[in-house]
Design a protein around this motif. Structure first.
Motif, PDB file in Angstrom:
ATOM      1  N   THR A 114      12.743  -2.915  -6.908  1.00 57.81           N
ATOM      2  CA  THR A 114      11.299  -2.665  -6.765  1.00 57.81           C
ATOM      3  C   THR A 114      10.574  -2.936  -8.085  1.00 57.81           C
ATOM      4  O   THR A 114       9.469  -3.461  -8.100  1.00 57.81           O
ATOM      5  CB  THR A 114      11.003  -1.223  -6.288  1.00 57.81           C
ATOM      6  N   HIS A 163      10.135   4.878  -4.560  1.00 56.91           N
ATOM      7  CA  HIS A 163      10.611   3.514  -4.792  1.00 56.91           C
ATOM      8  C   HIS A 163      11.628   3.439  -5.925  1.00 56.91           C
ATOM      9  O   HIS A 163      11.970   2.342  -6.359  1.00 56.91           O
ATOM     10  CB  HIS A 163       9.425   2.588  -5.076  1.00 56.91           C
ATOM     11  N   GLU A 220       7.403   1.373   2.066  1.00 59.32           N
ATOM     12  CA  GLU A 220       8.684   1.509   2.772  1.00 59.32           C
ATOM     13  C   GLU A 220       8.338   1.352   4.252  1.00 59.32           C
ATOM     14  O   GLU A 220       7.694   2.229   4.820  1.00 59.32           O
ATOM     15  CB  GLU A 220       9.280   2.901   2.537  1.00 59.32           C
ATOM     16  N   ASP A 254       9.611  -2.538   0.648  1.00 62.81           N
ATOM     17  CA  ASP A 254      10.781  -1.931   0.016  1.00 62.81           C
ATOM     18  C   ASP A 254      11.734  -1.529   1.137  1.00 62.81           C
ATOM     19  O   ASP A 254      11.595  -0.467   1.751  1.00 62.81           O
ATOM     20  CB  ASP A 254      10.344  -0.714  -0.813  1.00 62.81           C
ATOM     21  N   CYS A 280      12.480  -6.019  -0.994  1.00 64.12           N
ATOM     22  CA  CYS A 280      13.444  -5.416  -1.933  1.00 64.12           C
ATOM     23  C   CYS A 280      14.631  -4.881  -1.136  1.00 64.12           C
ATOM     24  O   CYS A 280      14.438  -4.155  -0.151  1.00 64.12           O
ATOM     25  CB  CYS A 280      12.804  -4.247  -2.670  1.00 64.12           C
ATOM     26  N   THR A 295      15.584  -9.040  -4.874  1.00 63.68           N
ATOM     27  CA  THR A 295      14.149  -9.146  -4.631  1.00 63.68           C
ATOM     28  C   THR A 295      13.911 -10.572  -4.163  1.00 63.68           C
ATOM     29  O   THR A 295      14.146 -11.516  -4.926  1.00 63.68           O
ATOM     30  CB  THR A 295      13.352  -8.866  -5.926  1.00 63.68           C
TER      31      THR A 295
END
Ligand SMILES: Cc1ncc(COP(=O)(O)O)c(C=O)c1O
Length: 442
Positions: A114, A163, A220, A254, A280, A295
């Motif tokens: 992240t 995160h 998320e 994420d 991520c 990533t």
């Protein structure tokens, strides 16, 4: 001295109150869903050891692949060199990720994945800024301005987000017990609630007002993990993402927790038609065997770094970037995950969770619980006792009681959840559900 006594002398455990801490349990072996302690007791690991071991412990196939790779190439600097496992993994990941991603950037764990995403998106705007003067290092005053000649600097994130624990990751996470001691060191972020029917218009209005100053939105998708296993609906998220995308804001999904089948689909972003520009990944990426972060970005992001100007280089990397062993574990984990047998297992756990949820929410059951929710292989609810917060002491009591019954769970305060390895058997899953019920009945 016992292992516990030796541990007490030299170890500082994560997320653990040090004074009067309970001695940690010595684990000597793992096999499938099970963990074995030094006295021979066995426990079903119902949370996949912090959500990572998607194929269970000590998986033979992954271990054998690792052994072979360790005898071939265990590590090599990744600037100026490349190797088969890193390239193969990128080639295998890109076609299955939930958008047309074009590049894979490797790092070490969820927090770094992240952190990389935040830096990558901020520098995207810096690289694309109209004036080179504005690409000089930011002064404190510059930092207060949200846009300078097209260079956007604001980040948008959700309340209750988590995160990771590095400074960038903490900045875009909820201001909570995890970040309290560092508040003055965290950069400013625009926080909004997760979307629902009641607030969607208000959220869209905020985005439309601030949009042209926002560099990136990190979220998320559909399940916020450490913030309390909070779930929200794809329908409203899709609407929110549409509004965000209409302002060219870089969307960072994420999927450190939600990736690799956790939510019932390979990636939670698949539930929405609006896709992320950056994703991520970590945790389940290697089947939980090795630490690795990914990533991935689309070509739009990557193009901003393709320049004759050396200052537009992404100056980021880690000693263990693309470690060949970690990449090999990820390749082996993907082999297992993409087998029909595993994908069917994920659907089976999803269905079993839904059934269990109806059992728990039966008004006649009178369990002291609330907010029962499921998403794929995750089921969560709150115990209706004390405050709804991470520091609620009931977590320790529940963990202890479950261990006595041969099941390992680790509630987030009064939020109890199950997130089992996909190899869990019918008998084991039933045992986990029965354990939860018997604890709740007391
Ligand atoms: C959604 C999410 N992002 C990032 C992280 C951080 O990952 P790590 O603990 O590997 O640094 C976590 C960890 O729980 C997570 O759930």
């Amino acid at each position: 001295m016992t292992l516990q006594e030796r541990d007490k002398e030299v170890i500082w455990h994560p997320f653990t109150h040090q004074k009067n801490r309970k001695p940690p349990m010595p684990i000597v072996k793992g096999e499938g869903t099970l963990l074995f302690d030094e006295d021979g007791n066995q426990y079903i690991d119902a949370i996949s050891s912090w959500w990572v071991t998607i194929h269970g412990h000590a998986n033979k196939y992954i271990a054998e692949r690792l052994y072979k790779q360790a005898l071939t190439l265990e590590q090599v600097i990744f600037a100026g060199f490349t190797h088969e496992p890193a390239v193969s993994l990128a080639e295998r990941l890109l076609p299955i990720l939930p958008n047309n991603f074009s590049r894979i950037f490797y790092s070490d764990n969820g927090s770094t994945s992240t952190e990389v995403a935040i830096k990558m998106s901020l520098q995207y705007w810096w690289n694309n800024a109209e004036s080179t003067v504005d690409r000089l290092p930011l002064t404190a005053i510059d930092g207060e301005r949200s846009t300078v000649n097209g260079q956007r600097k604001k980040i948008l994130a959700f309340n209750d987000a988590y995160h990771g624990d590095t400074f960038g990751a903490m900045s875009v996470s909820d201001r909570s017990v995890f970040t309290l001691a560092f508040h003055d060191k965290l950069f400013e972020v625009l926080f909004i609630d997760t979307p629902n029917e009641a607030n969607i218009e208000e959220l869209k209005a905020t985005i439309n007002q601030e949009g042209e100053a926002i560099a990136a939105f990190i979220y998320e998708p559909l399940a916020q993990g450490a913030g309390g296993m909070r779930m929200y609906e794809a329908h409203w998220m899709n609407k929110l993402l549409k509004a965000v995308k209409s302002h060219d804001i870089i969307c960072i999904a994420d999927e450190v927790m939600t990736g690799f089948g956790r939510t019932g689909k390979l990636f939670a972003s698949e539930y929405m038609t609006e896709k992320p520009d950056i994703i991520c990944l970590s945790k389940g990426l290697t089947g939980g065997t090795m630490a690795l972060g990914v990533t991935a970005c689309t070509d739009r992001i990557y193009q901003a770094y393709l320049s004759d100007d050396k200052m537009k280089t992404f100056f980021h990397g880690h000693s263990f970037t693309a470690n060949p062993l970690a990449c090999t574990a990820a390749l082996a984990s993907l082999d297992l995950l993409l087998k029909d047998e595993c994908l069917e297992k994920i659907q089976w756990i999803t269905a079993e969770n839904k059934l269990f949820a109806t059992k728990l929410s039966n008004p006649e059951s009178r369990f002291p619980i609330k907010n029962i929710r499921t998403l794929g292989t995750i089921i969560a609810f709150e115990i209706d006792k004390g405050k709804d917060e991470y520091l609620n002491d009931i977590a320790t009591t529940i963990t202890q009681k479950a261990l006595e019954l041969g099941v390992y769970i680790r509630p987030l305060g009064n939020t109890v959840y199950i997130m089992p390895p996909y190899c869990i058997t019918k008998e084991e899953l039933e045992r986990v559900y029965e354990t939860i019920i018997s604890i709740m009945f007391e």
